[in-house]
Each structure stands twice: as structure tokens, then as C-alpha cells.
Design a protein around this motif. Structure first.
Motif, PDB file in Angstrom:
ATOM      1  N   ASN A  27       4.845   1.385  -0.986  1.00  0.00           N
ATOM      2  CA  ASN A  27       4.502   1.011  -2.200  1.00  0.00           C
ATOM      3  C   ASN A  27       3.272  -0.061  -3.014  1.00  0.00           C
ATOM      4  O   ASN A  27       2.370  -0.566  -3.346  1.00  0.00           O
ATOM      5  N   LYS A  28       2.992  -0.709  -1.207  1.00  0.00           N
ATOM      6  CA  LYS A  28       2.309  -1.563  -1.671  1.00  0.00           C
ATOM      7  C   LYS A  28       0.674  -1.699  -2.421  1.00  0.00           C
ATOM      8  O   LYS A  28       0.307  -2.014  -2.500  1.00  0.00           O
ATOM      9  N   ALA A  29       0.025  -0.378  -1.869  1.00  0.00           N
ATOM     10  CA  ALA A  29      -0.967  -0.192  -2.751  1.00  0.00           C
ATOM     11  C   ALA A  29      -1.177  -0.567  -4.030  1.00  0.00           C
ATOM     12  O   ALA A  29      -1.680  -1.243  -4.704  1.00  0.00           O
ATOM     13  N   ASP A  30      -0.200   0.284  -4.592  1.00  0.00           N
ATOM     14  CA  ASP A  30      -0.205   0.111  -5.962  1.00  0.00           C
ATOM     15  C   ASP A  30       0.410  -1.246  -6.226  1.00  0.00           C
ATOM     16  O   ASP A  30      -0.043  -1.659  -7.420  1.00  0.00           O
ATOM     17  N   SER A  31       1.229  -1.820  -5.505  1.00  0.00           N
ATOM     18  CA  SER A  31       1.512  -3.915  -5.879  1.00  0.00           C
ATOM     19  C   SER A  31       0.255  -4.260  -5.526  1.00  0.00           C
ATOM     20  O   SER A  31       0.640  -5.251  -6.971  1.00  0.00           O
ATOM     21  N   GLU A  32      -0.524  -3.899  -5.421  1.00  0.00           N
ATOM     22  CA  GLU A  32      -1.748  -4.792  -4.770  1.00  0.00           C
ATOM     23  C   GLU A  32      -2.957  -3.987  -6.594  1.00  0.00           C
ATOM     24  O   GLU A  32      -4.000  -5.158  -7.237  1.00  0.00           O
ATOM     25  N   ILE A  33      -3.001  -3.568  -6.836  1.00  0.00           N
ATOM     26  CA  ILE A  33      -3.698  -3.077  -8.537  1.00  0.00           C
ATOM     27  C   ILE A  33      -3.678  -4.159  -9.319  1.00  0.00           C
ATOM     28  O   ILE A  33      -4.938  -5.060  -9.312  1.00  0.00           O
ATOM     29  N   GLN A  82      -7.984  -2.359   1.918  1.00  0.00           N
ATOM     30  CA  GLN A  82      -7.103  -2.951   2.119  1.00  0.00           C
ATOM     31  C   GLN A  82      -6.053  -2.143   1.685  1.00  0.00           C
ATOM     32  O   GLN A  82      -5.206  -1.118   2.465  1.00  0.00           O
ATOM     33  N   ALA A  83      -5.845  -1.625   0.325  1.00  0.00           N
ATOM     34  CA  ALA A  83      -5.285  -0.886  -0.581  1.00  0.00           C
ATOM     35  C   ALA A  83      -5.804   0.688  -0.022  1.00  0.00           C
ATOM     36  O   ALA A  83      -4.364   1.532  -0.438  1.00  0.00           O
ATOM     37  N   LEU A  84      -6.959   0.469  -0.441  1.00  0.00           N
ATOM     38  CA  LEU A  84      -7.135   2.133  -0.045  1.00  0.00           C
ATOM     39  C   LEU A  84      -6.761   2.816   1.186  1.00  0.00           C
ATOM     40  O   LEU A  84      -6.133   4.011   1.847  1.00  0.00           O
ATOM     41  N   ASN A  85      -6.830   1.424   2.215  1.00  0.00           N
ATOM     42  CA  ASN A  85      -6.239   2.370   3.594  1.00  0.00           C
ATOM     43  C   ASN A  85      -4.783   2.351   3.772  1.00  0.00           C
ATOM     44  O   ASN A  85      -4.040   3.253   4.728  1.00  0.00           O
ATOM     45  N   LYS A  86      -3.926   1.653   2.719  1.00  0.00           N
ATOM     46  CA  LYS A  86      -3.058   1.747   3.076  1.00  0.00           C
ATOM     47  C   LYS A  86      -2.140   3.153   1.693  1.00  0.00           C
ATOM     48  O   LYS A  86      -1.173   4.249   2.255  1.00  0.00           O
ATOM     49  N   SER A  87      -3.258   3.644   1.252  1.00  0.00           N
ATOM     50  CA  SER A  87      -3.181   4.383   0.391  1.00  0.00           C
ATOM     51  C   SER A  87      -3.434   5.980   1.402  1.00  0.00           C
ATOM     52  O   SER A  87      -2.324   7.128   1.200  1.00  0.00           O
ATOM     53  N   ILE A  88      -4.468   5.976   1.894  1.00  0.00           N
ATOM     54  CA  ILE A  88      -4.761   6.706   3.253  1.00  0.00           C
ATOM     55  C   ILE A  88      -3.843   6.721   4.077  1.00  0.00           C
ATOM     56  O   ILE A  88      -3.350   8.551   3.893  1.00  0.00           O
ATOM     57  N   LYS A  89      -3.519   5.626   4.332  1.00  0.00           N
ATOM     58  CA  LYS A  89      -2.386   6.362   5.796  1.00  0.00           C
ATOM     59  C   LYS A  89      -0.381   5.960   5.017  1.00  0.00           C
ATOM     60  O   LYS A  89       0.075   7.446   5.375  1.00  0.00           O
ATOM     61  N   ASN A  90      -0.837   6.311   3.671  1.00  0.00           N
ATOM     62  CA  ASN A  90       0.267   7.063   3.304  1.00  0.00           C
ATOM     63  C   ASN A  90       0.904   8.365   1.978  1.00  0.00           C
ATOM     64  O   ASN A  90       1.276   8.906   1.575  1.00  0.00           O
ATOM     65  N   ASN A  91      -0.626   8.978   2.259  1.00  0.00           N
ATOM     66  CA  ASN A  91      -1.207  10.390   2.072  1.00  0.00           C
ATOM     67  C   ASN A  91      -0.741  10.440  -0.012  1.00  0.00           C
ATOM     68  O   ASN A  91       0.347  11.082   0.233  1.00  0.00           O
ATOM     69  N   GLN A  92      -1.055   9.402  -0.003  1.00  0.00           N
ATOM     70  CA  GLN A  92      -0.941   9.219  -1.611  1.00  0.00           C
ATOM     71  C   GLN A  92      -3.029   9.352  -1.740  1.00  0.00           C
ATOM     72  O   GLN A  92      -3.352   8.480  -2.335  1.00  0.00           O
ATOM     73  N   PRO A  93      -3.041  10.786  -2.396  1.00  0.00           N
ATOM     74  CA  PRO A  93      -4.591  11.061  -2.561  1.00  0.00           C
ATOM     75  C   PRO A  93      -5.106  10.738  -4.234  1.00  0.00           C
ATOM     76  O   PRO A  93      -5.841  10.127  -4.475  1.00  0.00           O
ATOM     77  N   LEU A  94      -4.056  10.150  -5.032  1.00  0.00           N
ATOM     78  CA  LEU A  94      -4.272  10.037  -6.561  1.00  0.00           C
ATOM     79  C   LEU A  94      -4.449   8.794  -6.430  1.00  0.00           C
ATOM     80  O   LEU A  94      -5.694   8.107  -6.790  1.00  0.00           O
ATOM     81  N   GLN A  95      -4.392   8.167  -5.321  1.00  0.00           N
ATOM     82  CA  GLN A  95      -4.370   6.661  -5.287  1.00  0.00           C
ATOM     83  C   GLN A  95      -5.593   6.206  -4.837  1.00  0.00           C
ATOM     84  O   GLN A  95      -6.841   5.532  -4.808  1.00  0.00           O
ATOM     85  N   GLN A  97      -8.185   8.319  -4.979  1.00  0.00           N
ATOM     86  CA  GLN A  97      -8.950   8.006  -5.622  1.00  0.00           C
ATOM     87  C   GLN A  97      -9.241   7.204  -6.357  1.00  0.00           C
ATOM     88  O   GLN A  97     -10.611   6.405  -6.849  1.00  0.00           O
ATOM     89  N   TYR A  98      -8.437   6.574  -6.791  1.00  0.00           N
ATOM     90  CA  TYR A  98      -8.406   5.692  -7.858  1.00  0.00           C
ATOM     91  C   TYR A  98      -9.215   4.161  -7.562  1.00  0.00           C
ATOM     92  O   TYR A  98     -10.585   3.770  -7.685  1.00  0.00           O
ATOM     93  N   PHE A  99      -9.151   4.223  -5.959  1.00  0.00           N
ATOM     94  CA  PHE A  99      -9.217   2.893  -5.253  1.00  0.00           C
ATOM     95  C   PHE A  99     -10.612   3.041  -4.270  1.00  0.00           C
ATOM     96  O   PHE A  99     -11.545   2.035  -4.251  1.00  0.00           O
ATOM     97  N   ASN A 100     -10.972   4.451  -4.462  1.00  0.00           N
ATOM     98  CA  ASN A 100     -12.769   4.695  -4.223  1.00  0.00           C
ATOM     99  C   ASN A 100     -13.260   4.236  -5.686  1.00  0.00           C
ATOM    100  O   ASN A 100     -14.436   4.399  -5.576  1.00  0.00           O
ATOM    101  N   TYR A 101     -13.088   5.203  -6.555  1.00  0.00           N
ATOM    102  CA  TYR A 101     -13.923   4.265  -7.403  1.00  0.00           C
ATOM    103  C   TYR A 101     -14.016   3.181  -7.733  1.00  0.00           C
ATOM    104  O   TYR A 101     -14.925   2.679  -8.040  1.00  0.00           O
ATOM    105  N   THR A 102     -12.641   2.291  -7.269  1.00  0.00           N
ATOM    106  CA  THR A 102     -13.010   0.524  -8.286  1.00  0.00           C
ATOM    107  C   THR A 102     -13.508  -0.193  -6.444  1.00  0.00           C
ATOM    108  O   THR A 102     -14.246  -0.626  -7.042  1.00  0.00           O
TER     109      THR A 102
END
Length: 168
Positions: A27-33, A82-95, A97-102
Motif C-alpha cells: 500500500n505504500k505507493a498509493d499512500s504517497e498520492i 519512489q512510488a513508481l518504483n514501489k508499484s513496479i516492485k509490487n506489480n501494480q500496472p494501474l499505479q 501508469q498513474y505514476f508515469n503520467y504524474t
């Protein structure tokens, strides 16, 4: 018997702690939003103030506010990476994409602040160069809007994944 109870309790606590750490990592990645969005909003406000001062030819305050805007965009980008790296590590493709847009949005916004800052260096000696840089800044902000809109669309489509409130 007390020994087995103590060992069992300690084992259970360790399992609970490990599960908590694991869930926290996911949950770390989305908690950074909320923090990312907070930095972006502060940076946008500073940027808009800088443009207002630029339009009124108050270059001292323009520099002050454009520097603050730049710093906030950089903070947002660092948190986003940091959140993008966490999303990649946790295999969260939607996140991802979101962090790449950001990141794309922030790259344009950072370039916009740099263009204003650089343009201020030419105001007296080369006004046409300054104007060109100011226009580039405006174009960068228009390009950033495309990615901001894409982020907003993901937030609307998946509010449970992206809409989080900052806790005070």
C-alpha cells in the motif's frame, strides 16, 4: 505448558508483524498520492503567483515564487519516482501508469519553471529571447495539462485506488 504458550504467542506476533509490513509495503505507493498531490498543488499555486508577478514586471517576486514552485515540483517528482518504483516492485500496472503520467506532468512543469527562470535572465538584454522562453513555459504547462487530465481520469475511474485524504 507456559513455555509453549509463550513461544506460540511470540510466533503469532511475528506473523502478524510480518503481515503488517508486507501489507504496508504493497500500500505504500498509493499512500504517497496525497503527499504528491499536495506538493503539486503548492507548486501550481507558486507558479501562478510567479506568472502574476511576471506579468506585473515584479521580477524579484517572480524569482522567489518560481524557485518555490520548482522546489515543490522536484519534491513531488522525487516522491512520485519512489512510488513508481514501489508499484513496479509490487506489480501494480494501474499505479505504474498513474505514476508515469504524474512524472510526465511534472517534467513539463519543471521545464516551465526553468524556462521562466531562464527568461528572467534575458529580460533586460534580450527581450525577444525572454519572451520566447516565457512562451515555452506556457506551452510546457499546456502539455502538462494533458498528463494531469490522464491522471484525473484514472482517479475518476478507480477512486478506491487513487483518492486518499491527507491525515493531519
Amino acid at each position: 505448558m507456559n513455555k509453549k504458550l509463550i513461544i506460540g504467542t511470540i510466533s503469532l506476533l511475528l506473523i502478524i508483524i510480518m503481515a503488517y509490513v508486507y501489507v504496508s509495503e504493497i500500500n505504500k505507493a498509493d499512500s504517497e498520492i496525497p503527499y504528491i498531490n499536495s506538493h503539486i498543488q503548492k507548486a501550481n499555486d507558486e507558479y501562478n503567483q510567479a506568472v502574476g508577478y511576471l506579468n506585473s514586471k515584479n521580477y524579484t517576486l517572480t524569482i522567489q515564487h518560481i524557485n518555490e514552485s520548482y522546489k515543490e515540483y522536484i519534491f513531488a517528482k522525487e516522491n512520485t519516482e519512489q512510488a513508481l518504483n514501489k508499484s513496479i516492485k509490487n506489480n501494480q500496472p494501474l499505479q505504474v501508469q498513474y505514476f508515469n503520467y504524474t512524472i510526465m506532468e511534472l517534467d513539463y512543469k519543471i521545464n516551465a519553471t526553468v524556462n521562466i527562470y531562464n527568461g528572467l535572465n534575458y529580460v533586460k538584454n534580450n527581450p525577444s529571447k525572454a519572451l520566447s522562453l516565457f512562451r515555452n513555459s506556457e506551452k510546457d504547462m499546456e502539455n502538462a495539462k494533458e498528463y494531469s487530465d490522464k491522471r484525473s481520469l484514472l482517479e475518476e475511474q478507480y477512486p478506491d485506488k487513487f483518492i486518499k485524504k491527507l491525515s493531519n
